[in-house]
Design an enzyme around this catalytic site. Structure first.
Site, PDB file in Angstrom:
ATOM      1  N   HIS A 337       0.826  -1.205   0.000  1.00  0.00           N
ATOM      2  CA  HIS A 337       0.000   0.000   0.000  1.00  0.00           C
ATOM      3  C   HIS A 337       0.863   1.259   0.000  1.00  0.00           C
ATOM      4  CE1 HIS A 337       0.574   1.185   4.285  1.00  0.00           C
ATOM      5  NE2 HIS A 337       0.690  -0.108   4.498  1.00  0.00           N
ATOM      6  N   CYS A 356       2.717  -4.808   7.122  1.00  0.00           N
ATOM      7  CA  CYS A 356       2.397  -4.535   5.727  1.00  0.00           C
ATOM      8  C   CYS A 356       3.566  -3.827   5.041  1.00  0.00           C
ATOM      9  CB  CYS A 356       1.136  -3.685   5.615  1.00  0.00           C
ATOM     10  SG  CYS A 356      -0.382  -4.618   5.916  1.00  0.00           S
TER      11      CYS A 356
END
Length: 457
Positions: A337, A356
């Site tokens: 992301h 992440c």
């Protein structure tokens, strides 16, 4: 239009991607891979499906060793196998693991049950290590990337072909990973003096890590090497674009190793805040108690019937996920992301996240995925990215994304380099190579507890 997008347009990257997206051959290559060329068709009665132990299962309860087929071995083929074993050091493996002395003695006795048993076991162990890796699963910390090679190329099938073709060396040679990084490590091993034991051990460990992944990673794939802090978009084993990354902090939020599938690209994503922040850090109460502050920071809160609070951060430049998210469903809640905190990309050691992978120039990457995976025109992808509205672009052509961990590897500029062992994952692999080879089990991934890392901060 971002600077990265202008560069891609200027140097013809987007037109090239559009052309690739329109090629039927490439479209087929992006689909799930078929078994490697030239292997015989799978047997009519497949082996039982492998199973994985439950999290934290005791060692004594782990799956039994894989069944080894015994086939008839002519003396000539057994001699060829012996020659392959004696030269297997070039692949970073140890000849002694495959019982060359026992094989040599069985060859001297001639054809019969003893030779069949010894040669079949030696061949099976060699195939397992070259195809799946020598390192036992217990030494592969946070390794959740399931390698399908033993399904696509079963050991009995490989042995049958080697004996049918009377070409043990040729069949075994097809087991090596096809990624250029493996060949680079193999060459480095050949050029490293025997006296430099530490470097040779590190090379061998990282050669083995490539064997933990699918032999052929695919024609189009994303790969990030966590200790390098880089993400690669690769087409036909050529790096088309690379992006700096921020990965998980050492400890509980370390990024696990995965092999997943890109299913969608989300432009201008929302972020549902985890309860560890909503309740644990008091964000829910603040959002409901200070509507003005919540609106200024893009938060919307809802009190549920059971009294809990759900907080969703709306799309915008301050969203914790930034302006793009790549969906790759997995139980760890790991994904690629964007981030509003661009300054972290300037650090040398970029291990700051909760697991992440924050990606530099993420909007550019998302547009590229939309072009390749959804056949979306470049200008349409650009319009969606600038709209400010939540838009999920489903992939019509899926392709893999690999999150690997290599402490010696070919860098994005093509040079072999050492990278910091930020999570301390080298030690168990190196120790396993210094110890006797362990019999393989049906275990396919780490049995460590899965930690859902759903906090992008």
């Amino acid at each position: 239009m971002t600077q990265g997008l202008r560069e891609m347009m200027r140097f013809g990257v987007f037109p090239a991607l559009v052309a690739l997206a329109g090629q039927p051959a490439l479209a087929q290559s992006i689909e799930p891979q078929v078994p490697a060329d030239n292997w015989p068709a799978p047997a009519a009665q497949p082996s039982p499906a492998p199973t994985s132990p439950a999290p934290n299962q005791a060692v004594a309860q782990q799956p039994l060793p894989v069944f080894e087929s015994v086939m008839a071995w002519p003396v000539k083929d057994a001699r060829d196998l012996l020659a392959v074993i004696e030269g297997i050091g070039a692949e970073g493996l140890a000849p002694a693991d495959y019982r060359p002395d026992a094989l040599r003695a069985a060859i001297a006795k001639g054809e019969g049950p003893d030779l069949d048993d010894v040669a079949s076991k030696s061949f099976s162990w060699l195939v397992e290590d070259l195809r799946d890796g020598r390192t036992p699963m217990t030494a592969r910390v946070q390794w959740f990337a399931v390698d399908p090679d033993q399904d696509d190329m079963p050991t009995a099938q490989i042995m049958a072909q080697a004996l049918s073709d009377h070409d043990v060396a040729g069949v075994v040679d097809k087991l090596a990973p096809t990624v250029p990084d493996y060949a680079t490590l193999k060459q480095a091993l050949a050029e490293t003096p025997a006296a430099d034991k530490a470097t040779r051990a590190l090379i061998r460990a990282n050669m083995d890590r490539w064997r933990w992944l699918k032999r052929d990673l695919g024609e189009v794939y994303l790969l990030t090497n966590v200790p390098e802090f880089q993400l690669r978009l690769t087409v036909k084993n050529r790096i088309i674009r690379s992006y700096r990354t921020v990965v998980g902090k050492p400890g509980r939020t370390a990024t696990p190793q995965l092999a997943e599938t890109v299913t969608a690209v989300v432009f201008n994503p929302t972020w549902t805040v985890p309860q560890s922040i909503v309740k644990g850090e008091g964000l829910g109460a603040r959002v409901l108690g200070s509507p003005g502050w919540a609106a200024a920071n893009g938060y919307k809160g809802t009190r549920n019937a059971d009294g809990t609070i759900t907080v969703v951060q709306q799309p915008g430049p301050n969203n914790a996920l930034g302006l793009m998210k790549i969906d790759m469903p997995n139980p760890h809640a790991i994904y690629l992301h964007d981030t509003p905190s661009k300054s972290y990309f300037n650090a040398d050691v970029r291990a700051f996240s909760h697991g992440c992978i924050r990606t530099e120039r993420a909007v550019e990457l998302g547009m590229t995925m939309a072009i390749l995976g959804a056949q979306m025109p470049a200008e349409d992808a650009a319009d969606i990215s600038r709209s400010g509205k939540y838009t999920k672009v489903e992939m019509t052509r899926t392709f893999p994304v690999y999150i690997g961990y290599f402490t010696m590897a070919r860098s994005i500029d093509g040079e072999l380099r050492k990278f910091g062992d930020i999570y301390g994952r080298d030690k168990p692999v190196l120790a396993s190579f210094a110890a006797p080879r362990q019999l393989k089990t049906t275990q396919r991934k780490s049995d460590e507890a899965i930690i859902e890392l759903d906090n992008p901060f």
